[in-house]
Design a protein around this motif. Structure first.
Motif, PDB file in Angstrom:
ATOM      1  N   ILE A  59       0.840  -1.208   0.000  1.00  0.00           N
ATOM      2  CA  ILE A  59       0.000   0.000   0.000  1.00  0.00           C
ATOM      3  C   ILE A  59       0.869   1.249   0.000  1.00  0.00           C
ATOM      4  CG2 ILE A  59      -1.657   1.352   1.349  1.00  0.00           C
ATOM      5  CD1 ILE A  59      -2.889  -1.029  -0.024  1.00  0.00           C
ATOM      6  N   LEU A  60       1.931   1.238   0.821  1.00  0.00           N
ATOM      7  CA  LEU A  60       2.844   2.378   0.865  1.00  0.00           C
ATOM      8  C   LEU A  60       3.502   2.568  -0.500  1.00  0.00           C
ATOM      9  CD1 LEU A  60       4.356   4.577   2.461  1.00  0.00           C
ATOM     10  CD2 LEU A  60       6.044   2.820   3.090  1.00  0.00           C
ATOM     11  N   ARG A  61       3.921   1.467  -1.110  1.00  0.00           N
ATOM     12  CA  ARG A  61       4.581   1.544  -2.424  1.00  0.00           C
ATOM     13  C   ARG A  61       3.632   2.115  -3.481  1.00  0.00           C
ATOM     14  NH1 ARG A  61       4.915  -1.458  -7.086  1.00  0.00           N
ATOM     15  NH2 ARG A  61       6.968  -1.420  -8.126  1.00  0.00           N
ATOM     16  N   GLN A  62       2.411   1.622  -3.481  1.00  0.00           N
ATOM     17  CA  GLN A  62       1.441   2.062  -4.487  1.00  0.00           C
ATOM     18  C   GLN A  62       0.955   3.489  -4.245  1.00  0.00           C
ATOM     19  OE1 GLN A  62      -1.442  -1.121  -4.120  1.00  0.00           O
ATOM     20  NE2 GLN A  62      -0.472  -2.328  -5.735  1.00  0.00           N
ATOM     21  N   SER A  63       1.208   4.013  -3.053  1.00  0.00           N
ATOM     22  CA  SER A  63       0.804   5.392  -2.728  1.00  0.00           C
ATOM     23  C   SER A  63       1.871   6.408  -3.096  1.00  0.00           C
ATOM     24  CB  SER A  63       0.500   5.504  -1.223  1.00  0.00           C
ATOM     25  OG  SER A  63      -0.535   4.641  -0.833  1.00  0.00           O
ATOM     26  N   ALA A  64       3.083   5.942  -3.429  1.00  0.00           N
ATOM     27  CA  ALA A  64       4.219   6.848  -3.580  1.00  0.00           C
ATOM     28  C   ALA A  64       4.014   7.904  -4.654  1.00  0.00           C
ATOM     29  CB  ALA A  64       5.492   6.040  -3.856  1.00  0.00           C
ATOM     30  N   VAL A  65       3.656   7.485  -5.875  1.00  0.00           N
ATOM     31  CA  VAL A  65       3.557   8.429  -6.988  1.00  0.00           C
ATOM     32  C   VAL A  65       2.444   9.448  -6.747  1.00  0.00           C
ATOM     33  CG1 VAL A  65       3.023   8.672  -9.448  1.00  0.00           C
ATOM     34  CG2 VAL A  65       4.555   6.863  -8.687  1.00  0.00           C
ATOM     35  N   ILE A  66       1.238   8.963  -6.420  1.00  0.00           N
ATOM     36  CA  ILE A  66       0.116   9.870  -6.165  1.00  0.00           C
ATOM     37  C   ILE A  66       0.388  10.734  -4.940  1.00  0.00           C
ATOM     38  CG2 ILE A  66      -2.303   9.981  -5.459  1.00  0.00           C
ATOM     39  CD1 ILE A  66      -2.024   9.396  -8.359  1.00  0.00           C
ATOM     40  N   GLY A  67       1.022  10.147  -3.933  1.00  0.00           N
ATOM     41  CA  GLY A  67       1.298  10.896  -2.709  1.00  0.00           C
ATOM     42  C   GLY A  67       2.238  12.062  -2.936  1.00  0.00           C
ATOM     43  N   ILE A  68       3.303  11.841  -3.705  1.00  0.00           N
ATOM     44  CA  ILE A  68       4.257  12.914  -3.991  1.00  0.00           C
ATOM     45  C   ILE A  68       3.582  14.011  -4.815  1.00  0.00           C
ATOM     46  CG2 ILE A  68       6.384  13.484  -5.225  1.00  0.00           C
ATOM     47  CD1 ILE A  68       7.403  10.682  -4.403  1.00  0.00           C
ATOM     48  N   ILE A  69       2.794  13.602  -5.815  1.00  0.00           N
ATOM     49  CA  ILE A  69       2.021  14.581  -6.587  1.00  0.00           C
ATOM     50  C   ILE A  69       1.069  15.342  -5.657  1.00  0.00           C
ATOM     51  CG2 ILE A  69       0.221  14.858  -8.343  1.00  0.00           C
ATOM     52  CD1 ILE A  69       1.500  12.539  -9.872  1.00  0.00           C
ATOM     53  N   GLY A  70       0.455  14.602  -4.731  1.00  0.00           N
ATOM     54  CA  GLY A  70      -0.500  15.204  -3.808  1.00  0.00           C
ATOM     55  C   GLY A  70       0.121  16.288  -2.942  1.00  0.00           C
ATOM     56  N   PHE A  71       1.350  16.077  -2.488  1.00  0.00           N
ATOM     57  CA  PHE A  71       2.005  17.111  -1.677  1.00  0.00           C
ATOM     58  C   PHE A  71       2.267  18.359  -2.504  1.00  0.00           C
ATOM     59  CE2 PHE A  71       2.867  13.856   1.538  1.00  0.00           C
ATOM     60  CZ  PHE A  71       2.693  14.606   2.696  1.00  0.00           C
ATOM     61  N   GLY A  72       2.621  18.176  -3.777  1.00  0.00           N
ATOM     62  CA  GLY A  72       2.798  19.332  -4.644  1.00  0.00           C
ATOM     63  C   GLY A  72       1.491  20.067  -4.876  1.00  0.00           C
ATOM     64  N   MET A  73       0.447  19.306  -5.162  1.00  0.00           N
ATOM     65  CA  MET A  73      -0.878  19.889  -5.377  1.00  0.00           C
ATOM     66  C   MET A  73      -1.370  20.603  -4.123  1.00  0.00           C
ATOM     67  SD  MET A  73      -3.729  19.918  -7.478  1.00  0.00           S
ATOM     68  CE  MET A  73      -4.098  18.406  -8.380  1.00  0.00           C
ATOM     69  N   ALA A  74      -1.100  20.013  -2.963  1.00  0.00           N
ATOM     70  CA  ALA A  74      -1.584  20.603  -1.703  1.00  0.00           C
ATOM     71  C   ALA A  74      -1.010  21.996  -1.481  1.00  0.00           C
ATOM     72  CB  ALA A  74      -1.222  19.690  -0.535  1.00  0.00           C
ATOM     73  N   LEU A  75       0.253  22.206  -1.839  1.00  0.00           N
ATOM     74  CA  LEU A  75       0.865  23.522  -1.665  1.00  0.00           C
ATOM     75  C   LEU A  75       0.120  24.577  -2.477  1.00  0.00           C
ATOM     76  CD1 LEU A  75       4.645  22.545  -1.818  1.00  0.00           C
ATOM     77  CD2 LEU A  75       3.330  23.196   0.216  1.00  0.00           C
ATOM     78  N   VAL A  76      -0.319  24.189  -3.669  1.00  0.00           N
ATOM     79  CA  VAL A  76      -1.077  25.103  -4.524  1.00  0.00           C
ATOM     80  C   VAL A  76      -2.478  25.329  -3.958  1.00  0.00           C
ATOM     81  CG1 VAL A  76      -2.062  25.409  -6.832  1.00  0.00           C
ATOM     82  CG2 VAL A  76       0.247  24.492  -6.581  1.00  0.00           C
ATOM     83  N   ILE A  77      -3.109  24.256  -3.500  1.00  0.00           N
ATOM     84  CA  ILE A  77      -4.462  24.348  -2.961  1.00  0.00           C
ATOM     85  C   ILE A  77      -4.494  25.173  -1.672  1.00  0.00           C
ATOM     86  CG2 ILE A  77      -6.272  22.967  -1.828  1.00  0.00           C
ATOM     87  CD1 ILE A  77      -5.915  20.883  -4.003  1.00  0.00           C
ATOM     88  N   LEU A  78      -3.434  25.122  -0.889  1.00  0.00           N
ATOM     89  CA  LEU A  78      -3.398  25.869   0.365  1.00  0.00           C
ATOM     90  C   LEU A  78      -3.507  27.374   0.169  1.00  0.00           C
ATOM     91  CD1 LEU A  78      -0.778  23.923   2.522  1.00  0.00           C
ATOM     92  CD2 LEU A  78      -3.178  24.347   3.104  1.00  0.00           C
ATOM     93  N   VAL A  79      -3.183  27.871  -1.039  1.00  0.00           N
ATOM     94  CA  VAL A  79      -3.355  29.304  -1.304  1.00  0.00           C
ATOM     95  C   VAL A  79      -4.617  29.564  -2.131  1.00  0.00           C
ATOM     96  CG1 VAL A  79      -0.910  29.844  -1.115  1.00  0.00           C
ATOM     97  CG2 VAL A  79      -1.837  29.225  -3.349  1.00  0.00           C
ATOM     98  N   GLY A  80      -5.465  28.543  -2.236  1.00  0.00           N
ATOM     99  CA  GLY A  80      -6.748  28.711  -2.912  1.00  0.00           C
ATOM    100  C   GLY A  80      -6.717  28.504  -4.407  1.00  0.00           C
ATOM    101  N   ASP A  81      -5.593  27.985  -4.953  1.00  0.00           N
ATOM    102  CA  ASP A  81      -5.490  27.707  -6.381  1.00  0.00           C
ATOM    103  C   ASP A  81      -5.605  26.205  -6.627  1.00  0.00           C
ATOM    104  OD1 ASP A  81      -5.213  30.385  -6.988  1.00  0.00           O
ATOM    105  OD2 ASP A  81      -3.026  30.343  -6.926  1.00  0.00           O
TER     106      ASP A  81
END
Length: 338
Positions: A59-81
């Motif tokens: 599960i951890l392995r299969q979460s890696a790609v989406i998870g890393i993308i998710g952290f990048g996306m979250a930084l953008v979403i945190l400012v409302g974009d």
């Protein structure tokens, strides 16, 4: 004089007593992502009767790609974009990274190329949103189409595939992409490293405080002297950088990239992990640590669906329903504080 509480019709609580209902709501508001994770994990364990440590690490392995993308996306979403181009960006960068590796036979150069291309894509989005002040939804919707189209055009709609005859193939695909360190997948360790870095930045640096300030109140952030335009640009650049890193990991894990199907709906999956992790889509609120739990929760949902042997055609229907439920839970938290 009569106690004011008598006229209001409300019973005044003594200092030693607590409002149990309010405490529960407070705990839910702060740690909803943990509770959701526990509920989904229990369901996952029940469905997978022979669950092992290896299964959890998968599960951890299969979460890696989406998870890393998710952290990048979250930084953008945190400012409302928002950045809708992350999935298409990943397939384009992954495909070009395959080409770089096949030409150079060098893992390090391939990593640099992936990170550089991701950074460039993020900078392009960031300049249009932050400096040109174009709507992020429209900008990234356009680049989503552009990146996928370029990936198809460059490959002539054919599969990008690592050359297994190259001397560095084994170290890239097997030693890095599909091996473990003390039973923990290497790519999972990379995911946790990215998570720790972003969490530290968001919670313990001035830069992180600026992110939350901009997401909470853009006007107040400007009055406080924050360069909101360039802050947005930098966040899109960071998002692109992490998309580049996830592309490198994706190639290492899978060795091939389909320009037509790889990364499809990844932007939605990343958003789902972010929402399940408690990040507010309106910006300025949420713990970045929750993204680890949210992403793994979403991965487990996929495995639960597989265990029930449901038709693949309804897979995204179930995921869409879960995403709507997560949004509804966010609304409950918001209203409970009003």
């Amino acid at each position: 004089m009569a106690d004011t509480a008598e006229f209001s019709g409300k019973k005044k609580l003594s200092p030693g007593k607590k409002n149990i209902g309010g405490t529960v709501l407070d705990l839910w508001g702060k740690y909803s992502y943990v509770m959701i994770f526990i509920a989904i994990f229990i369901t996952f364990v029940v469905v997978n009767k022979n669950l092992t440590w290896g299964g959890i690490m998968l599960i951890l392995r299969q979460s890696a790609v989406i998870g890393i993308i998710g952290f990048g996306m979250a930084l953008v979403i945190l400012v409302g974009d928002i950045d809708l181009s992350v999935g298409s960006g990943m397939v384009l960068i992954s495909g070009l990274s395959v080409m770089v590796f096949n030409v150079t036979n060098n893992v390090f150069i391939t990593l640099l190329a992936s990170l550089s291309m991701g950074t460039a894509a993020g900078l392009f989005n960031g300049l249009l949103v932050g400096i040109a002040k174009m709507p992020p939804f429209i900008v990234t919707l356009a680049t989503m189409l552009i990146f996928r189209s370029l990936a198809l055009y460059i490959s002539d709609s054919k599969l990008y595939e690592l050359d297994a005859a190259l001397s560095s193939f084994s170290s890239f695909h097997y030693a890095f992409g599909n091996s473990s360190f003390i039973t923990i997948p290497i790519v999972g360790i990379m995911f946790l490293f990215v998570a720790a870095s972003v969490i530290y930045m968001a919670t313990s640096t001035k830069y992180g405080k600026k992110i939350y300030a901009l997401g909470s109140n853009a006007r107040a952030a400007r009055l406080a002297g924050i360069s909101t335009q360039w802050l947005k640009v930098s966040l899109f650049v960071l998002c692109g950088f992490l998309v580049g890193f996830s592309s490198f990991i994706n190639v290492a894990m899978n060795r091939s990239v389909s320009p037509a199907t790889t990364g499809v709906s990844f932007e939605m999956y990343a958003i789902a992990g972010i929402v399940l992790g408690g990040i507010s889509m309106s910006g300025g609120k949420g713990h970045t640590a929750g993204i680890i739990f949210g992403t793994m929760s979403f991965t487990m949902v996929s495995r639960i669906i597989d265990a029930f042997e449901l038709s693949t055609t309804v897979n995204n229907t179930v995921k869409g329903i879960i995403l709507l439920m997560a949004i509804a839970l966010q609304m409950i938290k918001k209203r409970s504080k009003e």
